[in-house]
Design a protein around this motif. Structure first.
Motif, PDB file in Angstrom:
ATOM      1  N   PHE A  40      -6.554  59.180  77.366  1.00 61.54           N
ATOM      2  CA  PHE A  40      -5.819  58.343  78.314  1.00 61.54           C
ATOM      3  C   PHE A  40      -5.989  58.886  79.729  1.00 61.54           C
ATOM      4  O   PHE A  40      -6.284  58.133  80.658  1.00 61.54           O
ATOM      5  N   TYR A  41      -5.822  60.166  79.903  1.00 60.11           N
ATOM      6  CA  TYR A  41      -5.945  60.788  81.226  1.00 60.11           C
ATOM      7  C   TYR A  41      -7.332  60.533  81.818  1.00 60.11           C
ATOM      8  O   TYR A  41      -7.458  60.076  82.951  1.00 60.11           O
ATOM      9  N   ARG A  42      -8.359  60.819  81.033  1.00 64.05           N
ATOM     10  CA  ARG A  42      -9.736  60.654  81.538  1.00 64.05           C
ATOM     11  C   ARG A  42     -10.049  59.208  81.921  1.00 64.05           C
ATOM     12  O   ARG A  42     -10.748  58.956  82.894  1.00 64.05           O
ATOM     13  N   THR A  43      -9.531  58.262  81.150  1.00 62.82           N
ATOM     14  CA  THR A  43      -9.879  56.859  81.411  1.00 62.82           C
ATOM     15  C   THR A  43      -8.985  56.199  82.456  1.00 62.82           C
ATOM     16  O   THR A  43      -9.364  55.172  83.007  1.00 62.82           O
ATOM     17  N   ILE A  45      -6.836  58.032  85.101  1.00 63.54           N
ATOM     18  CA  ILE A  45      -6.369  58.748  86.292  1.00 63.54           C
ATOM     19  C   ILE A  45      -6.944  58.158  87.580  1.00 63.54           C
ATOM     20  O   ILE A  45      -6.217  57.958  88.556  1.00 63.54           O
ATOM     21  N   ARG A  46      -8.206  57.860  87.613  1.00 62.23           N
ATOM     22  CA  ARG A  46      -8.809  57.322  88.847  1.00 62.23           C
ATOM     23  C   ARG A  46      -8.269  55.932  89.166  1.00 62.23           C
ATOM     24  O   ARG A  46      -8.051  55.600  90.324  1.00 62.23           O
ATOM     25  N   ARG A  47      -8.053  55.128  88.139  1.00 62.69           N
ATOM     26  CA  ARG A  47      -7.489  53.791  88.373  1.00 62.69           C
ATOM     27  C   ARG A  47      -6.056  53.891  88.883  1.00 62.69           C
ATOM     28  O   ARG A  47      -5.632  53.072  89.691  1.00 62.69           O
ATOM     29  N   LEU A  48      -5.330  54.902  88.435  1.00 58.17           N
ATOM     30  CA  LEU A  48      -3.963  55.088  88.912  1.00 58.17           C
ATOM     31  C   LEU A  48      -3.967  55.503  90.383  1.00 58.17           C
ATOM     32  O   LEU A  48      -3.153  55.021  91.174  1.00 58.17           O
ATOM     33  N   VAL A  49      -4.893  56.367  90.766  1.00 57.51           N
ATOM     34  CA  VAL A  49      -5.022  56.751  92.182  1.00 57.51           C
ATOM     35  C   VAL A  49      -5.339  55.511  93.016  1.00 57.51           C
ATOM     36  O   VAL A  49      -4.726  55.268  94.057  1.00 57.51           O
ATOM     37  N   LEU A 116      -8.912  65.699  92.225  1.00 57.33           N
ATOM     38  CA  LEU A 116      -9.196  64.303  91.892  1.00 57.33           C
ATOM     39  C   LEU A 116     -10.022  63.615  92.967  1.00 57.33           C
ATOM     40  O   LEU A 116     -10.740  62.672  92.700  1.00 57.33           O
ATOM     41  N   LEU A 117      -9.889  64.078  94.211  1.00 53.08           N
ATOM     42  CA  LEU A 117     -10.636  63.514  95.330  1.00 53.08           C
ATOM     43  C   LEU A 117     -11.265  64.660  96.116  1.00 53.08           C
ATOM     44  O   LEU A 117     -10.795  65.028  97.183  1.00 53.08           O
ATOM     45  N   PRO A 118     -12.358  65.254  95.604  1.00 55.13           N
ATOM     46  CA  PRO A 118     -12.944  66.414  96.266  1.00 55.13           C
ATOM     47  C   PRO A 118     -13.447  66.122  97.676  1.00 55.13           C
ATOM     48  O   PRO A 118     -13.464  66.995  98.524  1.00 55.13           O
ATOM     49  N   VAL A 119     -13.862  64.894  97.930  1.00 55.29           N
ATOM     50  CA  VAL A 119     -14.313  64.511  99.263  1.00 55.29           C
ATOM     51  C   VAL A 119     -13.503  63.282  99.670  1.00 55.29           C
ATOM     52  O   VAL A 119     -13.884  62.153  99.376  1.00 55.29           O
ATOM     53  N   TRP A 126     -15.425  54.938  96.819  1.00 51.97           N
ATOM     54  CA  TRP A 126     -15.161  54.955  95.386  1.00 51.97           C
ATOM     55  C   TRP A 126     -14.262  53.799  95.012  1.00 51.97           C
ATOM     56  O   TRP A 126     -14.436  53.154  94.004  1.00 51.97           O
ATOM     57  N   GLU A 127     -13.310  53.477  95.775  1.00 51.37           N
ATOM     58  CA  GLU A 127     -12.344  52.441  95.465  1.00 51.37           C
ATOM     59  C   GLU A 127     -12.830  51.036  95.791  1.00 51.37           C
ATOM     60  O   GLU A 127     -12.263  50.067  95.352  1.00 51.37           O
ATOM     61  N   GLY A 128     -13.841  50.930  96.549  1.00 50.90           N
ATOM     62  CA  GLY A 128     -14.294  49.613  96.965  1.00 50.90           C
ATOM     63  C   GLY A 128     -14.503  49.630  98.448  1.00 50.90           C
ATOM     64  O   GLY A 128     -15.063  50.568  98.976  1.00 50.90           O
TER      65      GLY A 128
END
Length: 191
Positions: A40-43, A45-49, A116-119, A126-128
């Motif tokens: 769940f975390y891997r799939t 986390i980025r969408r939650l950010v 989660l956001l190294p750069v 990344w988000e669009g």
């Protein structure tokens, strides 16, 4: 408590993508639980950010709130019926709290690298498009919130259930948000 995901069906960690066999490191109950949560975390986390950024959070704040939400999810994992909706609801509430406690403008907060956001400068890519984030930032909070849920695939009736609102109020906020974004896009094209 029966929660539903964006497809209208009761969700669990296993229904997020049918866990691969390697998701559970042992046949034990704890191993299965940890494997389900890790998947769940891997799939998600980025969408939650991204979901938090759609609501106006700067990238660093969105990453921090998403991580805090995942910690809470892990602690309550056995009691959560719809992890994706639950995480969005909890993260949205924390974002509202963060906005209400900030003394300086959210736009003035420095973007610092996180795991989660190294750069941070690449977060918009990344988000669009950064343009969309800017347009959403100008909307009232409720319209941003409803639009963020919609962009994540939820229907007005599902959003209403998650936020404790009437479906008609969600539809009205969504209509106003779309109208405002459309108007702003037209204005920008004219400039």
């Amino acid at each position: 408590m029966s929660e539903t995901g964006p497809d209208g069906e009761a969700a669990s960690a296993a229904s997020l993508g049918h866990l691969p066999a390697s998701a559970s490191d042992s046949g034990s109950e704890t191993g299965s639980r940890d494997g389900e949560f890790a998947y769940f975390y891997r799939t998600c986390i980025r969408r939650l950010v991204a979901f938090l950024m759609w609501q106006g959070a700067p990238a660093a704040l969105a990453a921090d709130l998403a991580q805090d939400t995942m910690v809470k999810a892990y602690e309550r994992w056995d009691r959560i019926q719809s992890p994706e909706a639950w995480s969005r609801r909890v993260a949205s509430r924390e974002l509202v709290r963060a906005f209400s406690q900030v003394e300086e403008s959210i736009d003035e907060l420095a973007l610092e690298p996180t795991s989660l956001l190294p750069v941070p400068d690449e977060a918009a890519e990344w988000e669009g498009q950064q343009e969309v984030l800017h347009l959403l930032r100008d909307l009232p909070a409720r319209q941003r919130q409803v639009l963020a849920w919609t962009l994540d695939g939820y229907k007005p009736t599902e959003i209403a259930a998650e936020l404790g609102l009437k479906a008609a109020a969600v539809r009205a906020s969504l209509f106003k948000a779309r109208l405002a974004v459309s108007s702003r896009m037209t204005d920008r094209e004219g400039d």
